[in-house]
Enzyme design. Structure first.
Site, mmCIF file in Angstrom:
data_model
loop_
_atom_site.group_PDB
_atom_site.id
_atom_site.type_symbol
_atom_site.label_atom_id
_atom_site.label_comp_id
_atom_site.label_asym_id
_atom_site.label_seq_id
_atom_site.Cartn_x
_atom_site.Cartn_y
_atom_site.Cartn_z
ATOM 1 N N ASP A 76 0.815 -1.227 0.000
ATOM 2 C CA ASP A 76 0.000 0.000 0.000
ATOM 3 C C ASP A 76 0.841 1.266 0.000
ATOM 4 O O ASP A 76 0.404 2.316 0.475
ATOM 5 C CB ASP A 76 -0.957 0.032 1.206
ATOM 6 C CG ASP A 76 -1.781 -1.227 1.347
ATOM 7 O OD1 ASP A 76 -2.422 -1.612 0.353
ATOM 8 O OD2 ASP A 76 -1.762 -1.837 2.431
ATOM 9 N N GLU A 77 2.046 1.211 -0.572
ATOM 10 C CA GLU A 77 2.930 2.375 -0.550
ATOM 11 C C GLU A 77 2.623 3.391 -1.644
ATOM 12 O O GLU A 77 3.076 4.531 -1.568
ATOM 13 C CB GLU A 77 4.397 1.946 -0.703
ATOM 14 C CG GLU A 77 4.905 0.990 0.357
ATOM 15 C CD GLU A 77 4.774 -0.461 -0.064
ATOM 16 O OE1 GLU A 77 5.317 -1.324 0.628
ATOM 17 O OE2 GLU A 77 4.116 -0.731 -1.098
ATOM 18 N N ASN A 101 -4.833 -9.933 -4.991
ATOM 19 C CA ASN A 101 -4.646 -9.410 -3.630
ATOM 20 C C ASN A 101 -3.966 -8.048 -3.655
ATOM 21 O O ASN A 101 -3.985 -7.317 -2.669
ATOM 22 C CB ASN A 101 -3.836 -10.384 -2.771
ATOM 23 C CG ASN A 101 -2.504 -10.777 -3.393
ATOM 24 O OD1 ASN A 101 -2.326 -10.716 -4.606
ATOM 25 N ND2 ASN A 101 -1.570 -11.208 -2.565
ATOM 26 N N HIS A 104 -3.891 -1.476 -6.650
ATOM 27 C CA HIS A 104 -3.163 -0.293 -7.099
ATOM 28 C C HIS A 104 -4.156 0.757 -7.587
ATOM 29 O O HIS A 104 -4.865 0.547 -8.563
ATOM 30 C CB HIS A 104 -2.176 -0.675 -8.205
ATOM 31 C CG HIS A 104 -1.075 -1.562 -7.719
ATOM 32 N ND1 HIS A 104 -0.113 -2.098 -8.554
ATOM 33 C CD2 HIS A 104 -0.765 -2.005 -6.482
ATOM 34 C CE1 HIS A 104 0.728 -2.829 -7.838
ATOM 35 N NE2 HIS A 104 0.337 -2.791 -6.584
ATOM 36 N N ARG A 366 -10.291 -2.788 4.405
ATOM 37 C CA ARG A 366 -9.963 -2.830 5.832
ATOM 38 C C ARG A 366 -9.137 -1.614 6.248
ATOM 39 O O ARG A 366 -8.277 -1.159 5.497
ATOM 40 C CB ARG A 366 -9.162 -4.099 6.158
ATOM 41 C CG ARG A 366 -9.959 -5.372 6.070
ATOM 42 C CD ARG A 366 -9.111 -6.577 6.464
ATOM 43 N NE ARG A 366 -8.039 -6.832 5.516
ATOM 44 C CZ ARG A 366 -7.158 -7.816 5.646
ATOM 45 N NH1 ARG A 366 -7.206 -8.610 6.698
ATOM 46 N NH2 ARG A 366 -6.222 -8.007 4.738
ATOM 47 N N PRO A 367 -9.377 -1.088 7.458
ATOM 48 C CA PRO A 367 -8.536 0.013 7.947
ATOM 49 C C PRO A 367 -7.109 -0.463 8.143
ATOM 50 O O PRO A 367 -6.869 -1.556 8.658
ATOM 51 C CB PRO A 367 -9.191 0.400 9.276
ATOM 52 C CG PRO A 367 -9.982 -0.799 9.695
ATOM 53 C CD PRO A 367 -10.432 -1.457 8.420
ATOM 54 N N LYS A 394 3.112 10.238 -0.008
ATOM 55 C CA LYS A 394 2.224 10.778 1.025
ATOM 56 C C LYS A 394 2.936 11.672 2.041
ATOM 57 O O LYS A 394 2.567 11.696 3.218
ATOM 58 C CB LYS A 394 1.486 9.640 1.734
ATOM 59 C CG LYS A 394 0.432 8.967 0.857
ATOM 60 C CD LYS A 394 -0.499 8.105 1.680
ATOM 61 C CE LYS A 394 -1.711 7.700 0.857
ATOM 62 N NZ LYS A 394 -2.691 6.920 1.650
ATOM 63 N N VAL A 478 2.998 14.069 -3.100
ATOM 64 C CA VAL A 478 2.326 15.043 -2.230
ATOM 65 C C VAL A 478 0.816 15.062 -2.480
ATOM 66 O O VAL A 478 0.141 16.048 -2.214
ATOM 67 C CB VAL A 478 2.922 16.456 -2.412
ATOM 68 C CG1 VAL A 478 4.324 16.518 -1.839
ATOM 69 C CG2 VAL A 478 2.917 16.888 -3.875
ATOM 70 N N GLY A 479 0.281 13.974 -3.009
ATOM 71 C CA GLY A 479 -1.142 13.867 -3.286
ATOM 72 C C GLY A 479 -1.395 12.669 -4.174
ATOM 73 O O GLY A 479 -0.455 12.061 -4.700
#
Length: 488
Positions: A76-77, A101, A104, A366-367, A394, A478-479
């Site tokens: 999740d990068e 799984n 993206h 999922r969180p 991020k 940055v977004g």
């Protein structure tokens, strides 16, 4: 503690206001955390964009013929975004491992959101060929659903996606078995996506799996599938199996085989021939090194090799052909599912970071668990993969914090410093993290497009990461949008 007013939730909402809608359901929305913010001057942003364009061209054109984008945390990068940005300069974008799984999320030039799972992130670029390699596992119904979703949103997939004839087929029974396996483990469950990935790779290793090329031999397909069904029945009491179920599945895959045929190719030959022809290939990794079956936090890992070695085995290309490898890392750390997480934040701090960063899984919704950037784990990933550069994503999510922290070392309970990332989970779960505290920054950086325009505190944060891991940061996110990228 407070977080950024301009967060990924707001950016995603702005993108959704543009033409069209996402074909894939977005993760559950979380409320924004809003604070007063000082905005960057618009004129400065425009001039910075011009400078950034030249630097971007230099960075991308300098990448080697075969380059890769790999995750350097627990997934999740933001790998998909970088692949989408780099793809126009490459002839081929290839997935080497994993299956649906992976999640993206990318945005096209109109701000429309696409959540991809198996199809490579280069698909939005008309001139790019997308390859799903032999190391991946293919759930054919899900693959077709993804293609149908893309085409219904104006993305042409005809002749642009090839699937390896050596890739293994992931059946619904693998997904059923995945759920049964997690139920059996009870409190010690791994926390998989329940997409059947692990059971499919298990079938591959025990040599009773079926491959894409088996769809070309429907006369023997049923017998091979029967072996797979019987194996599942013998191992899982809750799995129901009947001859009628087998017949229905065979008939279903006869229809799938006809539709899939134009996508099937000997991708090993194709990729090696493309290398001979000097075509440029970009490898898109799924998951990340800390989930690697060998190098991750076992057993809380995936079932394939999302590190550099998986490129060779998952595509059939020689190690000497691989050049630049870009490690993608968030400015903080997240993890989905179970397993040790040394820098995890709990309570209000973790919740605020999760909401500001919209940290909900693309695949499962999922969180995500959130924490400070773990330099020990990042250095470990850099050693394993030999990254030539990093993409720090991020960074904007950390805006508004009075201070930011880096987990720079692990100490054992007796105070002794660990010299490396431990393979023993008992040791990892007991480590005490030593943090380095840096000043935060308050201004909104989401419109910044030049490194020199970043607040000095943000620059210092980036440069300190470089110093600690010994790898340069060339890209800074940055977004969520394509243009929200700084080339350093």
């Amino acid at each position: 503690m407070s977080l950024s007013t301009v967060n990924h939730a707001a950016a995603a909402a702005a993108a959704a206001a543009g033409p069209g809608k996402s074909f894939s359901a977005a993760a559950p929305a979380a409320p924004s955390v809003r604070l007063p913010r000082t905005r960057a001057p618009a004129a400065a942003a425009v001039s910075a964009a011009a400078v950034g364009a030249d630097r971007a061209a230099d960075r991308v054109s300098a990448l080697s013929q075969v380059s890769g984008v790999l995750g350097s945390q627990w997934g999740d990068e933001g790998k998909g975004k970088l692949v989408d940005v780099l793809a126009p300069r490459f002839d081929i974008v290839a997935r080497c491992q994993g299956g649906a799984n992976a999640g993206h999320t990318i945005y096209n030039s109109e701000g429309k959101k696409f959540a991809l799972h198996l199809v490579p992130s280069g698909i939005l670029h008309e001139g790019t060929l997308c390859v799903v390699g032999n190391g991946a596992v293919i759930h054919v119904p899900g693959f077709f659903n993804e293609i149908d979703g893309l085409e219904s949103n104006g993305v042409n997939c005809n002749g642009r996606i090839l699937v390896s004839d050596r890739a293994h087929l992931l059946f619904d029974l693998h997904q059923a078995v995945d759920g049964l396996r997690e139920a059996e483990l009870a409190n010690s469950f791994i926390g998989t996506t329940k997409r059947g990935i692990g059971p499919c790779y298990s079938s591959k290793v025990t040599r009773n799996g079926l491959r894409v090329c088996d769809l070309r031999h429907m006369d023997t397909f049923g017998d091979k599938l029967d072996v797979l069904f019987k194996d599942a029945t013998s191992r899982f009491e809750g799995f129901e199996y009947s001859k009628s179920m087998l017949r229905e599945e065979v008939e279903r895959y006869k229809r799938f085989a006809e539709r899939l045929e134009p996508f099937i190719a000997d991708t090993v030959h194709l990729l090696n021939e493309s290398i001979q022809q000097k075509k440029k290939i970009l490898v898109e990794g799924g998951q990340a090194t800390m989930l690697d079956i060998d190098f991750g936090t076992y057993p809380f890992v995936t079932s394939s090799s999302p590190s550099a070695g998986g490129i060779c085995t998952g595509l059939g290309i020689a190690p000497r052909c691989i050049g630049d490898l870009i490690g993608v890392v968030k400015a903080y750390t997240t993890r989905v599912g179970s397993g040790p997480f040394p820098t995890e934040l709990f309570g209000e701090e973790g919740d605020l970071l999760r909401k500001s960063g919209m940290e909900f899984g693309t695949t499962t919704g999922r969180p995500r668990r959130c924490g400070w950037l773990d330099i020990v784990a990042l250095k470990y990933c850099c050693e394993i993969n030999g990254f030539s550069s990093l993409n720090l994503t991020k960074l904007d999510v950390l805006s508004g914090l009075p201070e930011v922290k880096l987990g720079v070392s692990y100490n054992q309970p007796d105070g002794q410093k660990l010299q490396s990332f431990p393979g023993d989970l008992d040791t990892l779960e007991q480590v005490q993290v030593k943090y380095e505290v840096l000043p935060g920054w308050q201004s909104d950086i989401s419109s910044v497009r030049s490194y020199s325009e970043l607040p000095l505190a943000a620059q210092r944060y980036v440069e300190r990461i470089e110093e600690l891991v010994g790898v340069p940061v060339h890209y800074i996110g940055v977004g969520p949008g394509r243009d929200a990228l700084i080339y350093k």
